[in-house]
Design an enzyme around this catalytic site. Structure first.
Site, PDB file in Angstrom:
ATOM      1  N   TYR A  56       0.836  -1.207   0.000  1.00  0.00           N
ATOM      2  CA  TYR A  56       0.000   0.000   0.000  1.00  0.00           C
ATOM      3  C   TYR A  56       0.865   1.249   0.000  1.00  0.00           C
ATOM      4  O   TYR A  56       1.952   1.247   0.554  1.00  0.00           O
ATOM      5  CB  TYR A  56      -0.893   0.023   1.236  1.00  0.00           C
ATOM      6  CG  TYR A  56      -1.993  -1.001   1.263  1.00  0.00           C
ATOM      7  CD1 TYR A  56      -2.323  -1.756   0.138  1.00  0.00           C
ATOM      8  CD2 TYR A  56      -2.716  -1.239   2.426  1.00  0.00           C
ATOM      9  CE1 TYR A  56      -3.331  -2.702   0.181  1.00  0.00           C
ATOM     10  CE2 TYR A  56      -3.729  -2.175   2.483  1.00  0.00           C
ATOM     11  CZ  TYR A  56      -4.037  -2.909   1.361  1.00  0.00           C
ATOM     12  OH  TYR A  56      -5.032  -3.846   1.415  1.00  0.00           O
ATOM     13  N   PHE A 242     -15.694  -0.316  -3.710  1.00  0.00           N
ATOM     14  CA  PHE A 242     -14.923   0.849  -4.169  1.00  0.00           C
ATOM     15  C   PHE A 242     -15.819   2.055  -4.438  1.00  0.00           C
ATOM     16  O   PHE A 242     -15.562   2.855  -5.331  1.00  0.00           O
ATOM     17  CB  PHE A 242     -14.105   0.504  -5.409  1.00  0.00           C
ATOM     18  CG  PHE A 242     -12.748  -0.094  -5.089  1.00  0.00           C
ATOM     19  CD1 PHE A 242     -12.545  -0.893  -3.983  1.00  0.00           C
ATOM     20  CD2 PHE A 242     -11.667   0.131  -5.928  1.00  0.00           C
ATOM     21  CE1 PHE A 242     -11.317  -1.436  -3.688  1.00  0.00           C
ATOM     22  CE2 PHE A 242     -10.411  -0.417  -5.644  1.00  0.00           C
ATOM     23  CZ  PHE A 242     -10.242  -1.197  -4.521  1.00  0.00           C
ATOM     24  N   GLY A 243     -16.877   2.197  -3.661  1.00  0.00           N
ATOM     25  CA  GLY A 243     -17.746   3.360  -3.774  1.00  0.00           C
ATOM     26  C   GLY A 243     -18.967   3.163  -4.643  1.00  0.00           C
ATOM     27  O   GLY A 243     -19.887   3.988  -4.609  1.00  0.00           O
TER      28      GLY A 243
END
Length: 355
Positions: A56, A242-243
């Site tokens: 990340y 993811f939204g």
């Protein structure tokens, strides 16, 4: 909001809250100061488990490799005693997915690589021990990250599961890791890790971190039974797809700049599972269902994960304190049997192939 309870993570001695803060936006969409503010709020509101990974932030780039762990490390350093208040989870990347900056693009995940990656994570995180150390994706040939089918022709040599467990055992014996887990795993993989651990006296996996959302329910057809019967906890990621399950893309699509999110900001993500036309179409149906019942779309999607017997802890990723507050507020939402039946009706009449 009522205080979050603590639940056992598999058979380990880790006790975690049913909501986990995911951090993969830290270092890309979220700067260090804002990330620290989000972390502060999470702990203030009772979240005790934080998940990250060596690769990340996301989308992965050479320039941001390890950035999220470094941000967490600076947060711990600036807040004496905070490290002891949270369950810290991170992950070792599996074989390179065109990321030559991770272990020089290694096509495997060996015992030595597991140990070396963990030691690097410990340095970035500025801690002596990781509470939950997870293999981010399998070393063997297996469909992951939205791939639909297993293809035996892609099999190749790889470090055995037994060898990987030995690497994890090295870390546990050295006191650098408390418990171990997997991510993006299949039912067979989970069973084999447990079988070999029990056969050879190696660390037994406490958890599996896999996607689980209204538009991604493959877990419901096999892996859920495996996790239940083997007493392995589920850390559910991407509950909002993811939204897509917030409703913010329903009218404006992925190319509009008015309400940017991961799927709109990053072209690489527009090619992935959550942005498939079928997945977006299904998300719109769930979002409309939420509104018909007087709920916000995200509220429906999160409550579905929060209250599922399958889920030990749901990982929520945010880019602001306000988003985190909304995600926490959804904990109070209970879905009626009738609403759950409507959810299943959408699943079976408008299926995303990734399910």
């Amino acid at each position: 909001m009522n205080p979050l309870p603590l639940v056992s993570l598999g058979r380990s001695d880790l006790r975690v809250t049913p909501i986990c803060l995911g951090t993969m936006t830290f270092g890309e969409q979220v700067g260090e100061a804002d990330a620290h503010a989000i972390l502060d709020l999470a702990v203030e509101r009772g979240i005790n488990v934080i998940d990250t990974a060596e690769m990340y932030s996301v989308p992965p780039r050479r320039e941001t490799y390890g950035a999220t762990e470094r941000i967490l490390g600076s947060w711990f350093a600036a807040r004496p005693g905070m490290r002891q208040r949270v369950v810290l989870a991170t992950k070792v990347a599996g074989p390179s997915r065109n990321m030559d900056w991770v272990r020089n693009g290694s096509a495997d995940l060996t015992r030595a690589e597991i140990v070396a990656s963990c030691e690097a994570s410990l340095q970035r995180l500025r801690t002596d021990v990781i509470d939950l150390y997870q293999i981010h994706w399998p070393a063997r040939n297996v469909p992951t990250f939205g791939a639909l089918y297993f293809d035996p022709s892609k099999d190749r040599a790889y470090a055995s599961i037994h060898e990987q467990l030995e690497g994890l055992a090295d870390l546990v014996k050295a006191g650098k890791v408390r418990a171990v887990g997997l991510s993006n795993e299949s039912p067979w993989g989970v069973m084999e890790f447990v079988r070999l651990a029990e056969q050879h006296g190696l660390p037994r996996i406490a958890s599996v971190q896999n996607p689980y959302a209204l538009t991604s329910r493959a877990l419901d057809n096999g892996l859920d039974e495996v996790l239940h019967r083997l007493q392995v906890g589920l850390l559910a990621y991407s509950p909002l797809a993811f939204g897509a399950l917030t409703g913010k893309y329903d009218d404006i699509g992925l190319d509009a700049a008015e309400r940017p999110g991961r799927l709109a900001l990053f072209d690489s993500m527009k090619k992935q599972r959550w942005a498939r036309p079928e997945a977006l179409a299904a998300a719109k149906l769930y979002n409309a269902l939420a509104r018909r019942h007087g709920l916000e779309p995200a509220q429906l999607a999160l409550a579905f994960c929060y209250r599922s017997w399958r889920v030990t802890s749901t990982i929520v990723g945010v880019t602001s304190r306000a988003q985190l507050e909304r995600n926490l507020a959804a904990w109070a939402t209970t879905l009626s049997p009738e609403l759950l039946a409507e959810i299943d009706a959408i699943r079976w009449t408008h299926r995303d192939p990734a399910q």
